[in-house]
Design a protein around this motif. Structure first.
Motif, PDB file in Angstrom:
ATOM      1  N   LEU A 166      63.854 123.654 104.101  1.00 48.98           N
ATOM      2  CA  LEU A 166      64.829 124.583 103.532  1.00 48.98           C
ATOM      3  C   LEU A 166      64.908 125.785 104.465  1.00 48.98           C
ATOM      4  O   LEU A 166      63.972 126.596 104.529  1.00 48.98           O
ATOM      5  CB  LEU A 166      64.399 125.022 102.126  1.00 48.98           C
ATOM      6  CG  LEU A 166      64.183 123.905 101.093  1.00 48.98           C
ATOM      7  CD1 LEU A 166      63.555 124.465  99.811  1.00 48.98           C
ATOM      8  CD2 LEU A 166      65.490 123.195 100.767  1.00 48.98           C
ATOM      9  N   LEU A 167      65.979 125.880 105.227  1.00 49.30           N
ATOM     10  CA  LEU A 167      66.132 126.996 106.176  1.00 49.30           C
ATOM     11  C   LEU A 167      66.897 128.129 105.496  1.00 49.30           C
ATOM     12  O   LEU A 167      67.962 127.921 104.912  1.00 49.30           O
ATOM     13  CB  LEU A 167      66.867 126.535 107.431  1.00 49.30           C
ATOM     14  CG  LEU A 167      66.119 125.525 108.306  1.00 49.30           C
ATOM     15  CD1 LEU A 167      66.967 125.110 109.502  1.00 49.30           C
ATOM     16  CD2 LEU A 167      64.768 126.069 108.777  1.00 49.30           C
ATOM     17  N   THR A 168      66.326 129.325 105.590  1.00 48.64           N
ATOM     18  CA  THR A 168      66.874 130.439 104.831  1.00 48.64           C
ATOM     19  C   THR A 168      66.763 131.740 105.613  1.00 48.64           C
ATOM     20  O   THR A 168      66.520 131.723 106.814  1.00 48.64           O
ATOM     21  CB  THR A 168      66.160 130.494 103.455  1.00 48.64           C
ATOM     22  OG1 THR A 168      66.753 131.514 102.663  1.00 48.64           O
ATOM     23  CG2 THR A 168      64.669 130.746 103.594  1.00 48.64           C
ATOM     24  N   ASP A 169      66.974 132.877 104.918  1.00 47.74           N
ATOM     25  CA  ASP A 169      66.956 134.151 105.633  1.00 47.74           C
ATOM     26  C   ASP A 169      65.644 134.916 105.469  1.00 47.74           C
ATOM     27  O   ASP A 169      65.584 136.101 105.737  1.00 47.74           O
ATOM     28  CB  ASP A 169      68.159 135.018 105.205  1.00 47.74           C
ATOM     29  CG  ASP A 169      68.187 135.256 103.717  1.00 47.74           C
ATOM     30  OD1 ASP A 169      67.312 134.717 103.003  1.00 47.74           O
ATOM     31  OD2 ASP A 169      69.090 135.975 103.241  1.00 47.74           O
ATOM     32  N   THR A 170      64.594 134.231 105.012  1.00 51.15           N
ATOM     33  CA  THR A 170      63.262 134.846 105.031  1.00 51.15           C
ATOM     34  C   THR A 170      62.323 133.924 105.806  1.00 51.15           C
ATOM     35  O   THR A 170      62.658 132.767 106.059  1.00 51.15           O
ATOM     36  CB  THR A 170      62.670 135.030 103.613  1.00 51.15           C
ATOM     37  OG1 THR A 170      62.462 133.729 103.055  1.00 51.15           O
ATOM     38  CG2 THR A 170      63.576 135.834 102.711  1.00 51.15           C
ATOM     39  N   ALA A 171      61.147 134.459 106.133  1.00 48.17           N
ATOM     40  CA  ALA A 171      60.191 133.693 106.948  1.00 48.17           C
ATOM     41  C   ALA A 171      59.540 132.558 106.169  1.00 48.17           C
ATOM     42  O   ALA A 171      58.881 131.702 106.738  1.00 48.17           O
ATOM     43  CB  ALA A 171      59.123 134.634 107.483  1.00 48.17           C
ATOM     44  N   GLY A 172      59.720 132.550 104.848  1.00 45.84           N
ATOM     45  CA  GLY A 172      59.080 131.545 104.004  1.00 45.84           C
ATOM     46  C   GLY A 172      58.807 132.170 102.652  1.00 45.84           C
ATOM     47  O   GLY A 172      59.478 133.135 102.254  1.00 45.84           O
ATOM     48  N   LEU A 173      57.806 131.633 101.940  1.00 49.78           N
ATOM     49  CA  LEU A 173      57.414 132.225 100.664  1.00 49.78           C
ATOM     50  C   LEU A 173      56.419 133.352 100.951  1.00 49.78           C
ATOM     51  O   LEU A 173      55.404 133.145 101.607  1.00 49.78           O
ATOM     52  CB  LEU A 173      56.781 131.151  99.783  1.00 49.78           C
ATOM     53  CG  LEU A 173      56.333 131.566  98.386  1.00 49.78           C
ATOM     54  CD1 LEU A 173      57.503 132.082  97.553  1.00 49.78           C
ATOM     55  CD2 LEU A 173      55.680 130.388  97.669  1.00 49.78           C
ATOM     56  N   LEU A 174      56.749 134.552 100.478  1.00 49.16           N
ATOM     57  CA  LEU A 174      55.905 135.717 100.741  1.00 49.16           C
ATOM     58  C   LEU A 174      55.107 136.075  99.494  1.00 49.16           C
ATOM     59  O   LEU A 174      55.491 135.721  98.380  1.00 49.16           O
ATOM     60  CB  LEU A 174      56.777 136.902 101.182  1.00 49.16           C
ATOM     61  CG  LEU A 174      57.706 136.626 102.372  1.00 49.16           C
ATOM     62  CD1 LEU A 174      58.610 137.825 102.644  1.00 49.16           C
ATOM     63  CD2 LEU A 174      56.912 136.290 103.623  1.00 49.16           C
ATOM     64  N   LEU A 180      60.162 145.633  98.398  1.00 47.80           N
ATOM     65  CA  LEU A 180      59.405 146.515  97.508  1.00 47.80           C
ATOM     66  C   LEU A 180      57.982 146.749  97.997  1.00 47.80           C
ATOM     67  O   LEU A 180      57.374 147.771  97.700  1.00 47.80           O
ATOM     68  CB  LEU A 180      59.350 145.907  96.097  1.00 47.80           C
ATOM     69  CG  LEU A 180      60.709 145.528  95.480  1.00 47.80           C
ATOM     70  CD1 LEU A 180      60.518 144.809  94.150  1.00 47.80           C
ATOM     71  CD2 LEU A 180      61.560 146.790  95.283  1.00 47.80           C
ATOM     72  N   ASP A 181      57.439 145.785  98.714  1.00 44.63           N
ATOM     73  CA  ASP A 181      56.044 145.864  99.128  1.00 44.63           C
ATOM     74  C   ASP A 181      55.921 145.599 100.628  1.00 44.63           C
ATOM     75  O   ASP A 181      56.067 144.465 101.084  1.00 44.63           O
ATOM     76  CB  ASP A 181      55.233 144.823  98.330  1.00 44.63           C
ATOM     77  CG  ASP A 181      53.751 144.896  98.630  1.00 44.63           C
ATOM     78  OD1 ASP A 181      53.356 145.610  99.586  1.00 44.63           O
ATOM     79  OD2 ASP A 181      52.987 144.229  97.912  1.00 44.63           O
ATOM     80  N   PRO A 182      55.621 146.664 101.406  1.00 42.87           N
ATOM     81  CA  PRO A 182      55.546 146.492 102.863  1.00 42.87           C
ATOM     82  C   PRO A 182      54.390 145.603 103.304  1.00 42.87           C
ATOM     83  O   PRO A 182      54.379 145.121 104.432  1.00 42.87           O
ATOM     84  CB  PRO A 182      55.371 147.928 103.377  1.00 42.87           C
ATOM     85  CG  PRO A 182      54.895 148.722 102.212  1.00 42.87           C
ATOM     86  CD  PRO A 182      55.394 148.048 100.980  1.00 42.87           C
ATOM     87  N   ASP A 183      53.425 145.381 102.415  1.00 44.57           N
ATOM     88  CA  ASP A 183      52.276 144.544 102.778  1.00 44.57           C
ATOM     89  C   ASP A 183      52.510 143.055 102.502  1.00 44.57           C
ATOM     90  O   ASP A 183      51.603 142.240 102.666  1.00 44.57           O
ATOM     91  CB  ASP A 183      51.019 144.989 102.011  1.00 44.57           C
ATOM     92  CG  ASP A 183      50.573 146.365 102.463  1.00 44.57           C
ATOM     93  OD1 ASP A 183      50.861 146.712 103.639  1.00 44.57           O
ATOM     94  OD2 ASP A 183      49.970 147.096 101.657  1.00 44.57           O
ATOM     95  N   ALA A 184      53.727 142.730 102.054  1.00 46.14           N
ATOM     96  CA  ALA A 184      54.010 141.325 101.737  1.00 46.14           C
ATOM     97  C   ALA A 184      53.713 140.448 102.947  1.00 46.14           C
ATOM     98  O   ALA A 184      54.106 140.768 104.058  1.00 46.14           O
ATOM     99  CB  ALA A 184      55.474 141.176 101.330  1.00 46.14           C
TER     100      ALA A 184
END
Ligand code: GLU
Length: 353
Positions: A166-174, A180-184
């Motif tokens: 599944l190619l999407t606009d995020t790196a994967g499941l965070l 909201l969370d910079p440490d994600a």
């Protein structure tokens, strides 16, 4: 061909910010597909973006409408644009493409399900890359898949794919919503999809496309239960599909397939057919199903709800939890004096891990 994979590209990746088709993304996916095919891997593409591309063409910069009828009409404008773009992207590699538009009914009727599989296989035999989307222009709002993540997982199940990407606009499941969370951080590998993970994915995705992480996780569940390794990864990277298929590099989130692969028919019962009702069972029956692999007998059913006929799929529920799904032997109307076996074990899928 030895391996067969399904790759799905989401609307936010297929199109640019202005809604037009992002030819760069299509070019890199097509190059990857051509490369994998040369290595003997069969690839089926599921593409989103018809509505977004269609609105870029006819909306003249106006805000995207919500009216379902209008969006369906808009998809009819975008779908040929999308196919034209895919055709050009693959032509560079001397590869032809074929369009297959599917609707949920194609998965509900087993005869139609097998027929769709036959068409996809015939395209592959011809050396053509099947490019699939939902038949948005005519599918009724009530009976739509709604998102192509689910459609792609069902296609992976349909053709017995080894992998779903599944190619999407995020790196994967965070681990959290990065807005909201910079440490994600990226979850690299998932062994079982549990409620904790579902809570992580609860946050939804981008403005275009209807998927979001929750629907990707639901798709990964369908796929992994069908024995399909699943990867969620970024589309806008170099060689996204080749990287997702390379088990030696960390790229995106990989969901390992369950060791116990459901048979194609059982996976069809579990995920493709819509439930028409529910059977609430007593504790004894729940135990007989879960531990002893028995059929569900009518005496174990405390109550039933919904309008179903013989052969329809129903949820089997114990204490409010859906324990299993199966094809019922009697209609709701005649349930109490129907077959002694309510759901035969050959027609039943247990959901407990
Ligand atoms: N089938 C829709 C389209 O092509 C996309 C559905 C989705 O966003 O997953 O526009």
């Amino acid at each position: 061909m030895s391996k067969r994979i399904v790759v799905k590209i989401g609307s936010s990746s297929v199109t640019r910010a202005d809604g037009g088709v992002d030819h760069d993304v299509l070019a890199s996916v097509a190059a990857d597909v051509a490369h994998l095919r040369q290595r003997g891997t069969g690839v089926i593409v599921v593409t989103s973006g018809a509505i977004t591309a269609g609105w870029a063409e006819v909306g003249k910069g106006a805000k995207r409408p919500h009216d379902a009828r209008v969006l369906q009409a808009v998809s009819a404008v975008g779908q040929p644009l999308l196919m034209d773009a895919w055709r050009s992207a693959f032509a560079v590699h001397g590869v032809s493409v074929g369009q297959v538009l599917l609707a949920p009914l194609d998965f509900s009727h087993r005869g139609q399900y097998l027929h769709a599989r036959g068409t996809i296989e015939a395209l592959e035999t011809l050396g053509v890359v099947p490019i699939i989307n939902e038949n948005d222009a005519v599918a009724d709002e009530e009976i739509r898949f709604g998102d192509n993540d689910r459609l792609a997982a069902l296609v992976a199940n349909l053709i017995g794919a080894s992998d779903l990407v599944l190619l999407t606009d995020t790196a994967g499941l965070l681990t959290a919503d990065p807005r909201l969370d910079p440490d994600a951080s990226l979850i690299e590998e998932v062994h079982a999809i549990d409620s904790e993970l579902e809570a992580v994915a609860g946050v939804s995705g981008s403005a275009v496309g209807s998927g979001g992480m929750a629907s990707k996780l639901a798709a990964a569940r369908i796929a992994t239960w069908s024995g399909v390794r699943t990867v969620i990864a970024a589309a806008r990277e170099k060689t996204p599909l080749v990287s997702a298929m390379d088990e030696n590099v960390v790229f995106g989130t990989t969901f390992l397939p369950r060791a116990e692969r459901l048979s194609a028919r059982k996976a069809w019962i579990a995920f493709a057919v819509a439930s028409r009702g529910r059977l609430e069972v007593n504790a004894g029956a729940a135990r007989a199903l879960s531990h002893d692999g028995r059929s569900l007998l009518r005496v174990g059913v405390e109550s039933h709800a919904g309008v179903f006929v013989e052969g329809d799929a129903v949820d089997i529920v114990s204490n409010g939890v859906v324990l299993a799904k199966g094809l019922v032997r009697s209609s709701a109307e005649r349930f109490d004096d129907g077959d002694e076996v309510a759901v035969h074990r050959d027609d039943l899928v247990l959901f407990a891990e």
